[in-house]
Design a protein around this motif. Structure first.
Motif, mmCIF file in Angstrom:
data_model
loop_
_atom_site.group_PDB
_atom_site.id
_atom_site.type_symbol
_atom_site.label_atom_id
_atom_site.label_comp_id
_atom_site.label_asym_id
_atom_site.label_seq_id
_atom_site.Cartn_x
_atom_site.Cartn_y
_atom_site.Cartn_z
ATOM 1 N N ALA A 47 0.797 -1.232 0.000
ATOM 2 C CA ALA A 47 0.000 0.000 0.000
ATOM 3 C C ALA A 47 0.831 1.285 0.000
ATOM 4 C CB ALA A 47 -0.978 -0.047 1.180
ATOM 5 N N PRO A 48 1.715 1.507 0.978
ATOM 6 C CA PRO A 48 2.468 2.773 0.952
ATOM 7 C C PRO A 48 3.374 2.920 -0.268
ATOM 8 C CG PRO A 48 2.560 1.769 3.125
ATOM 9 C CD PRO A 48 2.009 0.738 2.194
ATOM 10 N N ASN A 157 4.150 -9.558 2.553
ATOM 11 C CA ASN A 157 5.312 -8.689 2.808
ATOM 12 C C ASN A 157 4.792 -7.309 3.136
ATOM 13 O OD1 ASN A 157 7.264 -6.496 1.230
ATOM 14 N ND2 ASN A 157 8.369 -7.924 2.559
ATOM 15 N N ALA A 162 7.402 -3.084 0.657
ATOM 16 C CA ALA A 162 5.977 -2.728 0.538
ATOM 17 C C ALA A 162 5.764 -1.251 0.831
ATOM 18 C CB ALA A 162 5.153 -3.570 1.499
ATOM 19 N N THR A 163 6.863 -0.582 1.131
ATOM 20 C CA THR A 163 6.803 0.837 1.535
ATOM 21 C C THR A 163 7.979 1.547 0.867
ATOM 22 O OG1 THR A 163 8.284 0.477 3.433
ATOM 23 C CG2 THR A 163 5.909 0.127 3.799
ATOM 24 N N LYS A 247 -3.677 -8.862 2.837
ATOM 25 C CA LYS A 247 -3.463 -9.982 1.923
ATOM 26 C C LYS A 247 -4.355 -11.182 2.255
ATOM 27 C CE LYS A 247 -1.509 -9.871 -0.890
ATOM 28 N NZ LYS A 247 -2.161 -9.401 -2.130
HETATM 29 C C1 LIG Z 1 2.674 -2.252 3.972
HETATM 30 S S1 LIG Z 1 1.309 -2.613 2.989
HETATM 31 C C2 LIG Z 1 1.618 -4.265 2.628
HETATM 32 C C3 LIG Z 1 0.408 -5.007 2.183
HETATM 33 O O1 LIG Z 1 0.288 -4.968 0.755
HETATM 34 C C4 LIG Z 1 0.349 -6.298 0.301
HETATM 35 O O2 LIG Z 1 -0.438 -6.530 -0.820
HETATM 36 P P1 LIG Z 1 0.245 -6.603 -2.306
HETATM 37 O O3 LIG Z 1 1.533 -7.347 -2.171
HETATM 38 O O4 LIG Z 1 -0.807 -7.326 -3.108
HETATM 39 O O5 LIG Z 1 0.407 -5.167 -2.722
HETATM 40 C C5 LIG Z 1 -0.150 -7.109 1.460
HETATM 41 O O6 LIG Z 1 -1.546 -7.009 1.614
HETATM 42 C C6 LIG Z 1 0.581 -6.440 2.574
HETATM 43 O O7 LIG Z 1 0.118 -6.679 3.856
#
Ligand SMILES: CSC[C@H]1O[C@H](OP(=O)(O)O)[C@H](O)[C@@H]1O
Length: 355
Positions: A47-48, A157, A162-163, A247
């Motif tokens: 998300a971030p 992750n 993820a950020t 997720k």
């Molecule tokens: C720090 S937000 C991370 C969050 O995003 C991931 O989803 P994706 O890999 O599909 O963008 C997952 O839900 C993580 O918990």
């Protein structure tokens, strides 16, 4: 750790998370269309991270259309923003970041386009810089709930990858490790895109944080047998009542956590809270391609013609969540009041408003 993203010259450079951990390659975004693709195809994800990437996508659009008349400039940037915001529907940070960029444009609409460009670049840089500071604060607060010597389970992750850096759930894990708590981690592989196996394991092994990789189905036995002391995961969208989209597989973990009395924390910035929705039923859950389930890195593992259902997220009800760790502190149930108190600390825009 490698930079999840950086803006150099007139290009947004992303580490290509589709290739990790076997290859460290970089994907260059030269316009907002490249950014939309990179978010949709999960070159960049989390998300971030997609929020920050989206913000630079807005800047790239503004740069592309800067030589048009003022009216055309604003119109075309707004059209580009609507393309960017559709890249992935669940993580609210993409909407939040683009709203924030649109607010910056609205506030400065009477200035020369050259000045607006500078302001947008600064706003995107601020979003990126603030994210790392936010995650370090999440780590600090989250470390307060991690016992000495804890065994922590995490899913997917929610790390530096993820950020923009440091991570949310992995930010808590990093803070506990850095404070000498001698923690160890179990990381779910996280089918079907394997963010746990490919990204969380990559981050933790790189940094010497003890991590054991497990198939998703192993978690239940570890929780039942008292091996897991605490579960910490990230989030993609948190409703006003604390219901949280994360997720796929998180909801299942939360049910096990309640059944066996293991605390489960969500680690997420305030920018992941959607103050405009009352509960998790209002969260759009992204469904992704069947190939993500029927293939692993291009190798087919399921028969042609099989039906596939591939939701990328699920919603964990607030009652299954022990606490929500934000950069402003840990919110505990009941969540409505605690979440409402954070609203003033988040900038919101109106993506459909007039620029
Ligand atoms: C720090 S937000 C991370 C969050 O995003 C991931 O989803 P994706 O890999 O599909 O963008 C997952 O839900 C993580 O918990």
């Amino acid at each position: 750790m490698y930079d999840t993203l950086k803006f150099e010259g007139d290009t947004l450079i992303l580490i290509d998370q589709r290739k990790l951990p076997q290859k460290v390659e970089f994907f260059k975004c030269r316009d907002y269309r490249d950014v939309e693709f990179a978010i949709a195809d999960m070159v960049v994800r989390g998300a971030p991270a997609i929020g920050a990437a989206g913000a630079y996508g807005v800047y790239l659009a503004a740069s592309e259309f800067k030589n048009n008349s003022e009216e055309v400039f604003f119109k075309k940037v707004k059209e580009a923003n609507k393309v960017l915001v559709k890249a992935r529907p669940t993580a609210v940070n993409l909407f939040w970041a683009i709203n924030r960029m649109e607010q910056a444009m609205k506030r400065n609409r009477n200035k020369p386009v050259s000045e607006i460009l500078e302001i947008l670049r600064e706003e995107a840089d601020n979003i990126a810089r603030e994210d790392v500071e936010t995650n370090q604060a999440i780590g600090k607060f989250g470390n307060e709930v991690i016992p000495q010597g804890a065994t922590i389970l995490t899913h997917c992750n929610a790390g530096a990858l993820a950020t923009v850096g440091y991570g949310t759930a992995l930010g808590v894990i990093r803070a506990a490790h850095e404070s000498g708590k001698n923690i160890k981690v179990y990381a779910d592989e996280t089918r079907p895109r394997l963010q746990g196996a490919r990204l969380t394991a990559f981050e933790l092994v790189e940094e010497g944080i003890p991590v054991t990789l497990i198939a998703d189905s192993v978690a239940a036995t570890l929780i039942r047998d008292g091996v897991i002391d605490v579960i910490v995961v990230g989030a993609d969208r948190i409703a006003s009542n604390g219901d949280t989209a994360n997720k796929i597989g998180t909801f299942m973990l939360s049910e096990l956590a309640v059944r066996f009395g293991v605390p489960l924390y969500i680690a997420a910035p305030v920018s992941t809270i959607d103050f405009d929705i009352n509960d998790g039923s209002e969260i759009v859950i992204e469904e992704r391609s069947p190939e993500e389930v029927t293939h692993i890195q291009g190798i087919q593992i399921a028969p042609d013609g099989v039906e596939v259902y591939n939701p990328a997220f699920d919603v964990t009800p607030a009652e299954n969540i022990t606490g929500i760790i934000t950069e402003k502190g840990i919110i505990e149930p009941p969540y409505k009041e605690g979440i409402a108190s954070l609203k003033s600390s988040q900038k919101k825009g109106d993506i459909d408003g007039q620029l």
